[in-house]
Structure formats: C-alpha cells, structure tokens
Write an enzyme that holds these catalytic residues in place. Structure first.
Site, PDB file in Angstrom:
ATOM      1  N   HIS A 154      -1.298  -1.299  -4.230  1.00 56.48           N
ATOM      2  CA  HIS A 154      -2.577  -1.005  -3.571  1.00 56.48           C
ATOM      3  C   HIS A 154      -2.661   0.497  -3.297  1.00 56.48           C
ATOM      4  CE1 HIS A 154      -6.048  -2.231  -1.052  1.00 56.48           C
ATOM      5  NE2 HIS A 154      -5.644  -1.318  -0.178  1.00 56.48           N
ATOM      6  N   SER A 187       0.849  -1.192   0.000  1.00 57.15           N
ATOM      7  CA  SER A 187       0.000   0.000   0.000  1.00 57.15           C
ATOM      8  C   SER A 187       0.881   1.237   0.000  1.00 57.15           C
ATOM      9  CB  SER A 187      -0.896   0.030   1.235  1.00 57.15           C
ATOM     10  OG  SER A 187      -1.488   1.317   1.321  1.00 57.15           O
ATOM     11  N   MET A 208     -12.322   4.174  -0.038  1.00 59.36           N
ATOM     12  CA  MET A 208     -12.973   4.357   1.263  1.00 59.36           C
ATOM     13  C   MET A 208     -13.673   5.702   1.190  1.00 59.36           C
ATOM     14  SD  MET A 208      -9.793   2.844   3.428  1.00 59.36           S
ATOM     15  CE  MET A 208      -8.740   2.915   1.984  1.00 59.36           C
ATOM     16  N   ASP A 242      -4.893   3.437  -1.549  1.00 57.63           N
ATOM     17  CA  ASP A 242      -5.945   3.692  -0.560  1.00 57.63           C
ATOM     18  C   ASP A 242      -6.500   5.098  -0.713  1.00 57.63           C
ATOM     19  OD1 ASP A 242      -6.145   1.285   1.093  1.00 57.63           O
ATOM     20  OD2 ASP A 242      -4.044   1.683   1.604  1.00 57.63           O
ATOM     21  N   ASP A 248      -6.534  -7.015   4.099  1.00 55.74           N
ATOM     22  CA  ASP A 248      -5.947  -5.678   4.211  1.00 55.74           C
ATOM     23  C   ASP A 248      -5.970  -5.188   5.658  1.00 55.74           C
ATOM     24  OD1 ASP A 248      -5.128  -3.066   3.798  1.00 55.74           O
ATOM     25  OD2 ASP A 248      -6.850  -2.496   2.565  1.00 55.74           O
ATOM     26  N   HIS A 295      -8.538   0.886  -3.723  1.00 59.37           N
ATOM     27  CA  HIS A 295      -9.455   0.630  -2.602  1.00 59.37           C
ATOM     28  C   HIS A 295     -10.112   1.946  -2.211  1.00 59.37           C
ATOM     29  CE1 HIS A 295      -9.628  -0.547   1.983  1.00 59.37           C
ATOM     30  NE2 HIS A 295     -10.828  -0.358   1.475  1.00 59.37           N
ATOM     31  N   MET A 354     -11.182  -6.596   5.464  1.00 62.27           N
ATOM     32  CA  MET A 354     -10.339  -5.727   6.296  1.00 62.27           C
ATOM     33  C   MET A 354     -10.023  -6.413   7.626  1.00 62.27           C
ATOM     34  SD  MET A 354     -10.017  -3.009   4.446  1.00 62.27           S
ATOM     35  CE  MET A 354      -9.047  -2.093   5.660  1.00 62.27           C
ATOM     36  N   MET A 377      -9.155   7.826   0.425  1.00 60.44           N
ATOM     37  CA  MET A 377     -10.013   8.156   1.587  1.00 60.44           C
ATOM     38  C   MET A 377     -10.560   9.570   1.425  1.00 60.44           C
ATOM     39  SD  MET A 377      -7.755   6.629   4.692  1.00 60.44           S
ATOM     40  CE  MET A 377      -6.789   5.117   4.509  1.00 60.44           C
TER      41      MET A 377
HETATM   42  C1  DX5 Z   1      -6.428   0.997   5.885  1.00 64.88           C
HETATM   43  C2  DX5 Z   1      -5.959   0.738   4.473  1.00 64.88           C
HETATM   44  C3  DX5 Z   1      -4.853  -0.260   4.389  1.00 64.88           C
HETATM   45  C4  DX5 Z   1      -3.612   0.131   5.133  1.00 64.88           C
HETATM   46  C5  DX5 Z   1      -2.603  -0.970   5.126  1.00 64.88           C
HETATM   47  O1  DX5 Z   1      -7.525   1.832   5.863  1.00 64.88           O
HETATM   48  O2  DX5 Z   1      -7.021   0.263   3.670  1.00 64.88           O
HETATM   49  O3  DX5 Z   1      -4.579  -0.579   3.032  1.00 64.88           O
HETATM   50  O4  DX5 Z   1      -3.037   1.279   4.620  1.00 64.88           O
HETATM   51  O5  DX5 Z   1      -1.509  -0.570   5.889  1.00 64.88           O
HETATM   52  P1  DX5 Z   1      -0.850  -1.506   7.003  1.00 64.88           P
HETATM   53  O6  DX5 Z   1      -0.384  -2.737   6.286  1.00 64.88           O
HETATM   54  O7  DX5 Z   1       0.233  -0.671   7.549  1.00 64.88           O
HETATM   55  O8  DX5 Z   1      -1.953  -1.856   8.004  1.00 64.88           O
HETATM   56 ZN    ZN Z   2      -6.560  -0.627   1.639  1.00 61.65          ZN
END
Ligand code: DX5
Ligand code: ZN
Length: 215
Positions: free
Chosen positions: A33, A8, A68, A35, A175, A66, A137, A37
């Site tokens: 990956h 990620s 969010m 993320d 994840d 991903h 998750m 948000m």
């Molecule tokens: C959390 C994210 C993950 C996260 C993973 O909201 O979706 O992808 O960044 O990071 P680690 O492996 O550090 O938990």
């Molecule tokens: Zn993620």
C-alpha cells in the site's frame, strides 16, 4: 476467502524503500500500500509518481496506490504509467470522478474510491457498479499510527450489504489503525483487504503479525 494484508510503506524507513518492499514480500504480505499525500487535501506530504516508479523496479507485488491529493484526475494516468496496479482516490477531492475512473480503467488498471472517516457513505453513490475496490478509512486520512475509529466500520458493512444486494464486484479494503486486535471485527464486517502500517512495521515479528491478520 482469506483476508489480504497490504502493509503501508508510509511506516517504513524512507531511506530503505527498496528493502521495505522486499521485506513485505518475504513476510508473506499480499499487496504493498502506497500512501500519496499532497499537503493540500491532507496536511502532510509523502511521495509521488517517482517513488511508485522506483518501487516497481524492485517488486512484482500488487502496488495499491492510495491518492490523498486534490484533483486526482490530473495525476491518475501518471500513477498508472509509473506502475500502480490499483489506484484509489477520494471523490470529494475530485472535480471529475467519472473521468478519473475511466482514465484508470483505460490504462488497464484497477480503480477504486475512498470514503474518508469524516465523509458519508453516499459520496460513492452512482459509482459502485464501476469500481474494483471500495476503501473505507478507519482514521482521518493524513498520518500513519492513528487510533482505529470503530464507528467507521458501519460503512464497510453498508458496502458489503449493497454488494450482496446488487451484485457489485468491488473488494472492500479497510485503512487506518488496523491490527490483529480488530481483524475479526473487520472480517465480520465484510472486509477483503486490510492496510496495516504501524502494526506491521513496528512489530517485533512482522511476518507473524501479517499471518495473524490473514484470517
Ligand atoms: C492514513 C493512510 C494509512 C496509514 C495506515 O492517511 O492512508 O494507509 O498510513 O497506517 P496505520 O496502519 O499505522 O494506521
Ligand atoms: Zn492509505
């Protein structure tokens, strides 16, 4: 099948994202990956379509996006157009899960649903025959670097059981808090892909850490 590893980039240096995706490839990872948000569905803000579009220019790796975000149906098309290969979102954040899945597929991309740590497995009921990826998750979505919640692994086992029973074709991705320490448990639960943020980017030897998870 060997476990795929998707570092990620949330855990990378945001001033050097092009370098980060190049490193991820050099370290032997499988996917990247991303993320996304929005500060509404989760209490944190990261980046959006422009980042995916920018990264697309620097890598030929699978971009696993991903989302969010609230109302993902409004944006999934734009993430596909920006260069995502795979787009996943949280069904409880959407007013039109079916429409969002259909839109991703109509763009020729792979689609998936995410089960957050505080959500029950049944939020994905009715969609399992349509998705390419089921993302489980093992932390509450919102931040990198949280500790792994082992009780969420049961949802991966459930996903694997139903897949075997009904012949579904999705891959199972895990994840949150994944590292070489819990990789065997995840393999045993039926996972095909793991996301790894801090365990890879904070490692002294990221290539070795990735290799230790490709079991
Ligand atoms: C959390 C994210 C993950 C996260 C993973 O909201 O979706 O992808 O960044 O990071 P680690 O492996 O550090 O938990
Ligand atoms: Zn993620």
């Amino acid at each position: 099948m060997t476990m795929k590893v998707a570092p990620s980039i949330l855990s990378a240096d945001f001033g050097k994202m092009a370098e980060a995706v190049q490193n991820v490839k050099d370290w032997g990872a499988d996917w990247v990956h991303c993320d996304v948000m929005d500060g509404v569905y989760v209490p944190n803000i990261t980046f959006g379509m422009p980042m995916v579009k920018a990264l697309r220019k620097y890598t030929d790796m699978v971009l696993d996006v991903h989302l969010m975000i609230t109302k993902p149906e409004k944006y999934v098309g734009q993430f596909c157009d920006a260069g995502a290969d795979l787009v996943t979102f949280h069904p409880e954040a959407s007013d039109d899960v079916q429409g969002a899945l259909d839109l991703i597929k109509s763009k020729g991309k792979r689609c998936g649903l995410v089960i957050n740590a505080d959500q029950p497995f049944d939020i994905v009921d009715g969609y399992l025959d349509q998705i390419d990826l089921l993302l489980i998750m093992t932390v509450q979505a919102g931040f990198g670097g949280q500790s792994f919640k082992e009780d969420c692994v049961e949802k991966a086992r459930m996903g694997a059981r139903l897949r075997a029973q009904y012949g579904y074709e999705y891959e199972i991705e895990i994840d949150g808090g994944v590292s070489p320490k819990n990789i065997e448990l995840l393999k045993d639960a039926g996972a095909d892909v793991v996301v790894a943020g801090n365990s890879v980017f904070k490692s002294e030897d990221p290539a070795l850490t990735i290799k230790q998870m490709q079991i």
